[in-house]
Motif scaffolding. Structure first.
Motif, PDB file in Angstrom:
ATOM      1  N   GLU A   1      12.344  17.220  39.299  1.00  0.00           N
ATOM      2  CA  GLU A   1      10.936  17.585  39.458  1.00  0.00           C
ATOM      3  C   GLU A   1      10.479  18.466  38.297  1.00  0.00           C
ATOM      4  OE1 GLU A   1      10.454  19.493  43.196  1.00  0.00           O
ATOM      5  OE2 GLU A   1      10.923  17.704  44.387  1.00  0.00           O
ATOM      6  N   GLU A   2      11.300  19.438  37.949  1.00  0.00           N
ATOM      7  CA  GLU A   2      10.960  20.331  36.844  1.00  0.00           C
ATOM      8  C   GLU A   2      10.858  19.559  35.531  1.00  0.00           C
ATOM      9  OE1 GLU A   2      13.083  24.439  38.537  1.00  0.00           O
ATOM     10  OE2 GLU A   2      14.118  23.177  37.072  1.00  0.00           O
ATOM     11  N   GLN A   3      11.747  18.578  35.361  1.00  0.00           N
ATOM     12  CA  GLN A   3      11.712  17.799  34.129  1.00  0.00           C
ATOM     13  C   GLN A   3      10.410  17.037  33.972  1.00  0.00           C
ATOM     14  OE1 GLN A   3      14.324  17.096  31.174  1.00  0.00           O
ATOM     15  NE2 GLN A   3      12.129  17.372  30.990  1.00  0.00           N
ATOM     16  N   HIS A   4       9.941  16.444  35.049  1.00  0.00           N
ATOM     17  CA  HIS A   4       8.671  15.710  34.975  1.00  0.00           C
ATOM     18  C   HIS A   4       7.500  16.658  34.706  1.00  0.00           C
ATOM     19  CE1 HIS A   4       9.861  11.584  35.874  1.00  0.00           C
ATOM     20  NE2 HIS A   4      10.757  12.077  36.717  1.00  0.00           N
ATOM     21  N   ALA A   5       7.539  17.842  35.301  1.00  0.00           N
ATOM     22  CA  ALA A   5       6.463  18.806  35.067  1.00  0.00           C
ATOM     23  C   ALA A   5       6.459  19.265  33.604  1.00  0.00           C
ATOM     24  CB  ALA A   5       6.630  20.012  35.996  1.00  0.00           C
ATOM     25  N   ALA A   6       7.643  19.549  33.064  1.00  0.00           N
ATOM     26  CA  ALA A   6       7.728  19.971  31.663  1.00  0.00           C
ATOM     27  C   ALA A   6       7.309  18.842  30.734  1.00  0.00           C
ATOM     28  CB  ALA A   6       9.152  20.420  31.344  1.00  0.00           C
ATOM     29  N   ALA A   7       7.698  17.620  31.075  1.00  0.00           N
ATOM     30  CA  ALA A   7       7.337  16.468  30.250  1.00  0.00           C
ATOM     31  C   ALA A   7       5.826  16.313  30.161  1.00  0.00           C
ATOM     32  CB  ALA A   7       7.977  15.200  30.812  1.00  0.00           C
ATOM     33  N   ASP A   8       5.138  16.573  31.258  1.00  0.00           N
ATOM     34  CA  ASP A   8       3.673  16.499  31.239  1.00  0.00           C
ATOM     35  C   ASP A   8       3.099  17.511  30.249  1.00  0.00           C
ATOM     36  OD1 ASP A   8       3.628  14.491  33.125  1.00  0.00           O
ATOM     37  OD2 ASP A   8       3.209  15.821  34.817  1.00  0.00           O
ATOM     38  N   VAL A   9       3.667  18.707  30.232  1.00  0.00           N
ATOM     39  CA  VAL A   9       3.205  19.748  29.306  1.00  0.00           C
ATOM     40  C   VAL A   9       3.395  19.301  27.859  1.00  0.00           C
ATOM     41  CG1 VAL A   9       3.630  22.095  28.472  1.00  0.00           C
ATOM     42  CG2 VAL A   9       3.628  21.622  30.936  1.00  0.00           C
ATOM     43  N   LEU A  10       4.476  18.580  27.599  1.00  0.00           N
ATOM     44  CA  LEU A  10       4.819  18.196  26.229  1.00  0.00           C
ATOM     45  C   LEU A  10       4.236  16.855  25.807  1.00  0.00           C
ATOM     46  CD1 LEU A  10       8.544  19.366  26.220  1.00  0.00           C
ATOM     47  CD2 LEU A  10       6.542  20.563  25.316  1.00  0.00           C
TER      48      LEU A  10
END
Length: 264
Positions: free
Chosen positions: A62-71
């Motif tokens: 879940e955290e990975q997808h959230a960070a990916a959105d930021v990037l």
């Protein structure tokens, strides 16, 4: 416009090592794809951090997808291997770990994604995985082979500038910006990054430091507000993360590239 694929070992590695070039490429109109070898099952969290019945890997995905959105990432893929843990730990040799995976088999999986995406650029790690983590070393081996299989034209080894890091730490301690006891535990003999003379690429990502910090915060299970990464003052953060360093075979000597997507 072109496609950048960044290959990493665990969720949170991407924002530390290549978060700036990822967001820069996205803002310039390129397609950014993130491939992660494991779900970070062996990471550590404080007691009570996870909900009852929640597995760490679920939170990290879940955290990975959230960070990916930021990037600015348009596609996130996991290769499905298990986190091997730090070098020398018993978890290294458990069945299904990335460290024990066949390089050829894993490379075929990554190469399939590179072909699907018609990838122009791939980032991996240097041959020591930045600091000797088995999964990071395997990212180098698998990534280089996958690029050969897929015919990906540009392969950059994300690394650290060990001379730059040393200078920054010494200056921070001298200026009172950091206390020696608050610095990361750099075990004697452990190598972080590569000497400056071996680097061929340096990308200025100071314009994207806000995105890097936000992506780090998205990985709250691994990067707390009290961590070395987020607790440092802005000046120190800019020194540590404002430039992303790379090695590309056939380039150099010295820094010859300042943009991974130049000309694409």
């Amino acid at each position: 416009m072109a496609t950048l694929v960044t290959f990493h070992a665990h969720p949170d590695d991407e924002c530390i090592n290549t978060g700036g070039v990822m967001r820069k490429a996205a803002d310039e109109g390129h397609r950014v794809v993130l491939v992660v070898a494991t779900r970070g099952e062996v990471g550590e969290v404080p007691d009570g951090f996870l909900a009852e019945g929640e597995q760490l890997w679920q939170r990290r995905v879940e955290e990975q997808h959230a960070a990916a959105d930021v990037l600015g990432v348009k596609r996130v893929e996991f290769l499905g291997y298990r986190d091997s843990g730090m070098m020398g730990e018993p978890t290294n040799d458990e069945p299904g770990t990335f460290w024990t995976a066949s390089v050829e088999e894993a490379a075929q999986k990554l190469a399939a994604i590179l072909r699907e995406e018609s990838a122009d650029v791939l980032t991996v790690y240097d041959d020591n995985g930045g600091y000797g983590h088995p999964d990071h070393i395997q990212v180098h081996r698998v990534g280089v082979r996958a690029a050969e299989l897929a015919g990906t034209p540009r392969v950059y080894q994300a690394t650290g500038n060990s001379d730059h890091m040393r200078r920054g730490i010494e200056a921070a301690v001298e200026q009172g910006m950091m206390k020696a006891e608050d610095l990361p535990d750099f075990d004697e003999g452990t190598t972080y990054g590569k000497p400056e003379a071996e680097l061929t690429g340096a990308v200025d990502v100071t314009a994207y430091l806000g995105h890097k910090r936000a992506a780090m915060r998205a990985h709250a299970s691994q990067i707390s507000e009290e961590s070395f990464f987020l607790a440092m003052p802005e000046e120190g953060f800019a020194h540590a993360f404002g430039t992303e360093w790379f090695i590309r075979e056939g380039q150099g000597p010295g820094i010859t590239e300042t943009d991974l997507m130049a000309g694409l």
